[in-house]
Design a protein around this motif. Structure first.
Motif, short mmCIF file in Angstrom:
data_model
loop_
_atom_site.label_atom_id
_atom_site.label_comp_id
_atom_site.label_asym_id
_atom_site.label_seq_id
_atom_site.Cartn_x
_atom_site.Cartn_y
_atom_site.Cartn_z
N THR A 1 38.55 32.05 36.13
CA THR A 1 39.40 30.85 36.06
C THR A 1 40.31 30.85 37.28
O THR A 1 41.08 31.79 37.49
CB THR A 1 40.25 30.86 34.78
OG1 THR A 1 39.38 30.96 33.65
CG2 THR A 1 41.07 29.60 34.67
N GLU A 2 40.21 29.80 38.08
CA GLU A 2 41.06 29.71 39.26
C GLU A 2 42.48 29.34 38.84
O GLU A 2 42.69 28.40 38.08
CB GLU A 2 40.52 28.67 40.24
CG GLU A 2 41.25 28.67 41.57
CD GLU A 2 40.58 27.82 42.63
OE1 GLU A 2 41.23 27.51 43.65
OE2 GLU A 2 39.41 27.45 42.43
N ILE A 3 43.46 30.11 39.31
CA ILE A 3 44.84 29.89 38.91
C ILE A 3 45.72 29.50 40.10
O ILE A 3 46.94 29.63 40.04
CB ILE A 3 45.41 31.16 38.23
CG1 ILE A 3 45.26 32.38 39.16
CG2 ILE A 3 44.71 31.41 36.91
CD1 ILE A 3 45.90 33.64 38.57
N SER A 4 45.11 28.97 41.16
CA SER A 4 45.88 28.56 42.33
C SER A 4 46.84 27.42 42.00
O SER A 4 47.89 27.28 42.64
CB SER A 4 44.95 28.14 43.47
OG SER A 4 44.06 27.13 43.05
N VAL A 5 46.51 26.61 40.98
CA VAL A 5 47.38 25.49 40.62
C VAL A 5 48.76 25.99 40.18
O VAL A 5 49.78 25.34 40.45
CB VAL A 5 46.72 24.62 39.52
CG1 VAL A 5 46.53 25.42 38.24
CG2 VAL A 5 47.55 23.38 39.25
N PHE A 6 48.81 27.14 39.53
CA PHE A 6 50.09 27.68 39.08
C PHE A 6 50.95 28.11 40.28
O PHE A 6 52.16 27.88 40.28
CB PHE A 6 49.86 28.87 38.15
CG PHE A 6 49.15 28.50 36.88
CD1 PHE A 6 49.79 27.78 35.89
CD2 PHE A 6 47.82 28.85 36.68
CE1 PHE A 6 49.14 27.44 34.71
CE2 PHE A 6 47.16 28.52 35.51
CZ PHE A 6 47.82 27.80 34.52
N THR B 1 50.66 26.83 43.27
CA THR B 1 51.03 25.59 43.95
C THR B 1 52.26 24.97 43.28
O THR B 1 53.21 24.56 43.96
CB THR B 1 49.86 24.60 43.92
OG1 THR B 1 48.72 25.19 44.54
CG2 THR B 1 50.22 23.32 44.65
N ALA B 2 52.24 24.91 41.95
CA ALA B 2 53.39 24.36 41.22
C ALA B 2 54.63 25.21 41.44
O ALA B 2 55.75 24.69 41.62
CB ALA B 2 53.05 24.26 39.74
N ARG C 1 43.29 30.99 46.91
CA ARG C 1 42.54 30.67 45.69
C ARG C 1 42.39 31.89 44.77
O ARG C 1 41.29 32.42 44.60
CB ARG C 1 41.18 30.07 46.03
CG ARG C 1 41.25 28.76 46.80
CD ARG C 1 39.88 28.19 47.02
NE ARG C 1 39.22 27.87 45.76
CZ ARG C 1 37.94 27.50 45.66
NH1 ARG C 1 37.20 27.39 46.75
NH2 ARG C 1 37.41 27.24 44.48
N ALA D 1 48.41 30.33 46.92
CA ALA D 1 47.55 29.27 46.38
C ALA D 1 46.39 28.97 47.33
O ALA D 1 45.27 28.70 46.88
CB ALA D 1 48.36 28.02 46.11
#
Length: 360
Positions: free
Chosen positions: A332-337, A339-340, A74, A71
């Protein structure tokens, strides 16, 4: 998938180091354990605990740490979607060698005819601009969907001295920047500025440059330096090498260089009168096409190189250009996935650790 901050991926080296440290700690505990006379008695006294119960919380901790490190780098996903509004910049070499007669009637007339046919085939939603270059490059027609303006611009082309391929690319980038605010203008000595952050690799703007030349860059910025700016902005450059291998003498045609003179030149024939001074008649031979550089320019930017040695081949090249469905690439940034994902496994590691190894 690509990365905005890939240097953070070096932190993944912590994972094997932590594993080594964990193994060393386990061995140290065994070394300092109290020795009993009967190991069987110890085994009977201790509660039976599976291998998973002992090590699963640690495994979940490693998975969580891996997700959080990813994450930090990025990650972004690149999605191809049809461009609702596309921009094509025709960038045409108008150096003196374009007056060569190895392609009937002349190279520049064949290029004009191919460009006019190309313009007529495009959809009404496609914006087309025209850039001409010889010793310098100039926007002859800013991007527009008005076919009459474009036809008049193509028929107004004049020839000049020298060949500035790099300038042609940079001027085409600036023409795109005027209509697409997501594409920054070029950086040159006369227009200094801060280079924008390069777009993620594989991401492209809904704008392309079609560059036609019959020669070798001999003035202005280097083509590969200009191509680097196009690559950083996600602008694809499709290059066309136009001319026969042996070349021919130059015919007379109008020059945009006042010192060069010559005959007037319009779409499809000779016209006008004498300019000042002139290089009428015949003179010189075309020096050859720098195929290697043109191939590098297209490869760097995600475009394609084409070769045409006749008017018919040039028409076919323009027909084969991938303009019928120009795609834009959204990131599309997918770092949130990640992180979760990391937070979930960290919570599981803590929960299982408290359940299976409660604190005293």
């Amino acid at each position: 998938m690509t990365w905005l901050w890939p240097s953070f991926l070096y932190l993944l080296i912590l994972i094997p180091l932590i594993i080594v440290g964990y193994i060393l700690i386990l061995r140290r505990r065994r070394r300092f354990a109290v020795r009993y006379s009967s190991l069987a008695l110890v085994r009977d006294a201790l509660p039976r605990q599976s291998w998973l119960r002992r090590h699963l919380p640690f495994i979940f901790f490693l998975v969580a740490l891996t997700g959080l490190i990813i994450a930090l780098a990025r990650p972004v996903n690149i999605i191809s979607v049809p461009a609702g509004k596309a921009t094509i910049i025709l960038t045409i070499d108008v150096s003196r060698s374009m007056c060569s007669t190895d392609i009937n009637p002349t190279r520049i007339q064949a290029a004009e005819n191919a460009a006019l046919s190309f313009i007529q085939r495009q959809s009404s939603s496609t914006q087309i601009g025209l850039v001409a270059f010889s010793s310098f490059a100039e926007v002859i027609q800013p991007p527009t969907s008005d076919r009459n303006l474009l036809d008049a611009a193509v028929k107004s082309l004049l020839v000049g001295r020298r060949t500035a391929i790099g300038s042609g690319i940079l001027t085409a980038i600036d023409a795109i920047a005027q209509v697409d605010k997501n594409v920054p203008p070029s950086i040159t000595d006369s227009s200094p500025g801060v280079e924008p952050a390069p777009v993620p690799k594989g991401a492209y703007a809904p704008d392309i440059i079609v560059l036609l030349t019959d020669g070798v860059n001999n003035t202005g910025p280097l083509p590969l330096d200009a191509a680097q700016q196009a690559e950083d902005r996600g602008v694809r450059v499709y290059t066309i090498g136009f001319g026969t291998p042996n070349g021919s003498e130059f015919a007379s045609c109008q020059s945009s260089d006042p010192a060069a003179g010559g005959f007037g030149f319009g779409g499809g024939g000779f016209g006008g009168g004498f300019g000042g001074g002139g290089f009428g008649g015949f003179g010189g031979f075309q020096r050859g096409i720098d195929d290697a550089t043109l191939k590098q320019v297209s490869a760097m930017t995600g475009g394609t190189y084409y070769s045409a040695s006749s008017a018919g081949e040039l028409q076919n090249v323009f027909k084969s250009l991938p303009t019928y469905l120009i795609m834009k690439h959204e990131t599309t940034e997918i770092s949130v996935f990640f992180t979760a994902f990391g937070a979930l496994f960290a919570a599981l590691a803590i929960l299982l650790g408290l359940l299976w190894h409660p604190l005293p």
